[in-house]
Design a protein around this motif. Structure first.
Motif, PDB file in Angstrom:
ATOM      1  N   ASN A 150       0.806  -1.220   0.000  1.00 46.12           N
ATOM      2  CA  ASN A 150       0.000   0.000   0.000  1.00 46.12           C
ATOM      3  C   ASN A 150       0.841   1.273   0.000  1.00 46.12           C
ATOM      4  O   ASN A 150       0.322   2.362  -0.238  1.00 46.12           O
ATOM      5  CB  ASN A 150      -0.928   0.010   1.220  1.00 46.12           C
ATOM      6  N   PHE A 151       2.136   1.111   0.282  1.00 48.64           N
ATOM      7  CA  PHE A 151       3.057   2.254   0.308  1.00 48.64           C
ATOM      8  C   PHE A 151       4.325   1.850  -0.446  1.00 48.64           C
ATOM      9  O   PHE A 151       5.365   1.544   0.155  1.00 48.64           O
ATOM     10  CB  PHE A 151       3.369   2.644   1.756  1.00 48.64           C
ATOM     11  N   PRO A 152       4.259   1.821  -1.765  1.00 46.58           N
ATOM     12  CA  PRO A 152       5.345   1.275  -2.595  1.00 46.58           C
ATOM     13  C   PRO A 152       6.708   1.939  -2.376  1.00 46.58           C
ATOM     14  O   PRO A 152       7.745   1.293  -2.570  1.00 46.58           O
ATOM     15  CB  PRO A 152       4.841   1.518  -4.031  1.00 46.58           C
ATOM     16  N   ALA A 153       6.719   3.201  -1.984  1.00 46.16           N
ATOM     17  CA  ALA A 153       7.991   3.912  -1.818  1.00 46.16           C
ATOM     18  C   ALA A 153       8.661   3.605  -0.485  1.00 46.16           C
ATOM     19  O   ALA A 153       9.815   3.975  -0.276  1.00 46.16           O
ATOM     20  CB  ALA A 153       7.774   5.421  -1.964  1.00 46.16           C
ATOM     21  N   TRP A 154       7.960   2.940   0.411  1.00 48.13           N
ATOM     22  CA  TRP A 154       8.524   2.684   1.733  1.00 48.13           C
ATOM     23  C   TRP A 154       9.530   1.539   1.701  1.00 48.13           C
ATOM     24  O   TRP A 154       9.247   0.447   1.211  1.00 48.13           O
ATOM     25  CB  TRP A 154       7.420   2.334   2.721  1.00 48.13           C
ATOM     26  N   ARG A 155      10.687   1.803   2.279  1.00 48.35           N
ATOM     27  CA  ARG A 155      11.706   0.767   2.453  1.00 48.35           C
ATOM     28  C   ARG A 155      12.354   0.988   3.819  1.00 48.35           C
ATOM     29  O   ARG A 155      12.965   2.033   4.056  1.00 48.35           O
ATOM     30  CB  ARG A 155      12.767   0.820   1.354  1.00 48.35           C
ATOM     31  N   ASP A 156      12.190   0.036   4.692  1.00 46.52           N
ATOM     32  CA  ASP A 156      12.776   0.098   6.035  1.00 46.52           C
ATOM     33  C   ASP A 156      12.384   1.391   6.764  1.00 46.52           C
ATOM     34  O   ASP A 156      13.231   2.112   7.299  1.00 46.52           O
ATOM     35  CB  ASP A 156      14.302  -0.016   5.967  1.00 46.52           C
ATOM     36  N   VAL A 157      11.100   1.651   6.800  1.00 45.18           N
ATOM     37  CA  VAL A 157      10.588   2.840   7.493  1.00 45.18           C
ATOM     38  C   VAL A 157      10.380   2.509   8.970  1.00 45.18           C
ATOM     39  O   VAL A 157       9.625   1.589   9.300  1.00 45.18           O
ATOM     40  CB  VAL A 157       9.257   3.311   6.873  1.00 45.18           C
ATOM     41  N   PRO A 158      11.026   3.227   9.895  1.00 48.05           N
ATOM     42  CA  PRO A 158      10.876   2.960  11.337  1.00 48.05           C
ATOM     43  C   PRO A 158       9.575   3.540  11.878  1.00 48.05           C
ATOM     44  O   PRO A 158       9.588   4.420  12.752  1.00 48.05           O
ATOM     45  CB  PRO A 158      12.101   3.634  11.935  1.00 48.05           C
ATOM     46  N   LEU A 159       8.451   3.058  11.374  1.00 50.87           N
ATOM     47  CA  LEU A 159       7.160   3.655  11.713  1.00 50.87           C
ATOM     48  C   LEU A 159       6.866   3.574  13.210  1.00 50.87           C
ATOM     49  O   LEU A 159       6.329   4.520  13.799  1.00 50.87           O
ATOM     50  CB  LEU A 159       6.041   2.973  10.924  1.00 50.87           C
ATOM     51  N   GLY A 160       7.215   2.449  13.835  1.00 54.73           N
ATOM     52  CA  GLY A 160       6.960   2.312  15.264  1.00 54.73           C
ATOM     53  C   GLY A 160       7.669   3.368  16.082  1.00 54.73           C
ATOM     54  O   GLY A 160       7.088   4.002  16.972  1.00 54.73           O
ATOM     55  N   ALA A 161       8.945   3.598  15.776  1.00 53.85           N
ATOM     56  CA  ALA A 161       9.726   4.599  16.505  1.00 53.85           C
ATOM     57  C   ALA A 161       9.220   6.009  16.237  1.00 53.85           C
ATOM     58  O   ALA A 161       9.161   6.851  17.142  1.00 53.85           O
ATOM     59  CB  ALA A 161      11.200   4.486  16.131  1.00 53.85           C
ATOM     60  N   LEU A 162       8.851   6.294  14.996  1.00 53.43           N
ATOM     61  CA  LEU A 162       8.352   7.619  14.643  1.00 53.43           C
ATOM     62  C   LEU A 162       7.068   7.933  15.403  1.00 53.43           C
ATOM     63  O   LEU A 162       6.888   9.038  15.926  1.00 53.43           O
ATOM     64  CB  LEU A 162       8.101   7.708  13.136  1.00 53.43           C
ATOM     65  N   LEU A 163       6.169   6.944  15.474  1.00 52.79           N
ATOM     66  CA  LEU A 163       4.908   7.151  16.180  1.00 52.79           C
ATOM     67  C   LEU A 163       5.120   7.236  17.693  1.00 52.79           C
ATOM     68  O   LEU A 163       4.518   8.074  18.359  1.00 52.79           O
ATOM     69  CB  LEU A 163       3.935   6.018  15.853  1.00 52.79           C
TER      70      LEU A 163
END
Length: 207
Positions: A150-163
């Motif tokens: 659903n987010f093709p540009a995402w690669r190794d995004v630290p979403l948990g830490a960001l949130l």
């Protein structure tokens, strides 16, 4: 201030409204207004004799009960390619509050994080942690999304830490198909079953 000075709460009953004709009214505050049943009075009026102490005790009791309730309430977030949904949930699976917003058009990590923070803002004071489900490959221990359809540009995004940094609480990530099937196994159609097969139908199809 309603907890510190509950006698100033405007009670929405015939006596209160009748004593202040034409005054603009506000909606009652759940929980707090019930605590002021020791007396019926209007905003700005003097508290009846003994009401101050009774209301302080009532406010204290509500605060204590709410703190205990908050200790086990969590926020669940469903991060989809079209919509982002959130709910305030208790351990029995009851949803106490819901919210939804469209997924940002650019689907950047920064825009998604900002949308989630705004979405759960009203729920967060009532909960102690956030669980987020999304499609794709992710690491629960690090909160890292390796990739997502659903987010093709995402690669190794630290979403948990960001949130977690923005929300100030622990954030746990899980694959959305795993999350929905686990939810059905615990509280839904699969409760009590020895095995369960589930399909997640959204922007994509998973299972």
């Amino acid at each position: 201030s309603s907890v510190l000075a509950p006698w100033t709460i405007e009670r929405l009953d015939a006596r209160c409204l009748g004593s202040r004709p034409g005054r603009r009214r506000r909606a009652p505050q759940p929980g707090v207004d019930r605590a002021t049943d020791a007396g019926t009075y209007c905003r700005g009026s003097e508290p009846p004799k003994g009401a101050l102490e009774r209301d302080r005790l009532g406010a204290l009791a509500i605060g204590t009960l709410w703190a205990r309730r908050r200790a086990y309430m969590k926020v669940g977030v469903d991060l989809g390619g079209t919509r982002i949904k959130a709910g305030l949930v208790d351990p029995e699976g009851r949803v106490h509050q819901r919210a939804m917003v469209a997924t940002p058009d650019d689907k950047s990590a920064e825009a998604v994080v900002t949308s989630i923070v705004s979405l759960v803002a009203e729920m967060l004071p009532k909960a102690t942690a956030v669980g987020l489900a999304a499609a794709g490959v992710m690491e629960r221990t690090t909160g890292l999304i390796r990739e997502s359809p659903n987010f093709p540009a995402w690669r190794d995004v630290p979403l948990g830490a960001l949130l977690a940094r923005r929300l100030g609480v622990d954030v746990t990530l899980e694959n959305d198909a795993n999350a929905v099937i686990w939810g059905e196994a615990c509280h839904g159609a699969g409760r009590g079953a020895s095995s369960l097969i589930g399909y997640a139908l959204g922007t994509g199809v998973g299972g």
